[in-house]
Scaffold this active site. Structure first.
Site: not given
Length: 149
Positions: A12, A69, A71, A102, A137
């Site tokens: 963003d 972005c 955060t 993993h 995994h």
């Protein structure tokens, strides 16, 4: 799953400069970068940018994706709404390596207001340089994929 060396990048408005630095760094590591913007600093909505990058990965056009972005959280949530995407937000290199090794994550999210440029480049490098380990995994990743159906 594609084996190409193309990687989608998007962000963003809060993360344009960091995205461009990450794009240059992963390109220096041998990746063909598909940077889908934005390029102007006007406020924009992270869900559309996360989804656009995720669609490139889910379609097989790009092998991996990195979204950014403020955060890293919102754009990660948007990317994960696209079927076939496993995106994790990382603020350090250990998690970036583990989501590939993993969880077979095919997308990484970084918060531009959380980490500085140097650390962001290290996180991106850890992500693109790590391969899925498979084995036990793979069963767990299959279980995650089954939740989409």
């Amino acid at each position: 799953m594609t084996t190409n060396n193309r990687i989608a990048l998007s962000s963003d408005h809060a993360a344009i400069e960091l995205r461009q630095a990450v794009a240059a760094h992963v390109a220096s590591l041998g990746w063909e970068v598909v940077d889908i913007g934005p390029t102007s600093p006007e406020s924009t909505h992270y869900p559309k940018h996360g989804a656009a990058a995720a669609q490139l990965v889910a379609s097989g056009d790009c092998r991996l994706g990195i979204v950014l972005c403020g955060t890293g959280q919102g754009i990660m949530m948007a990317a994960n709404k696209v079927k076939g995407i496993r995106c994790g937000v990382c603020s350090e290199t250990f998690s970036a390596k583990m989501i590939r090794q993993h969880n077979n994550a095919n997308m990484l999210s970084i918060g531009a207001r959380v980490v500085g440029e140097g650390l962001a480049l290290e996180i991106a490098e850890a992500f693109v340089s790590t391969e899925f380990e498979g084995g036990r995994h793979a069963t767990r990743v299959d279980m995650i994929n089954a939740l989409e159906n």
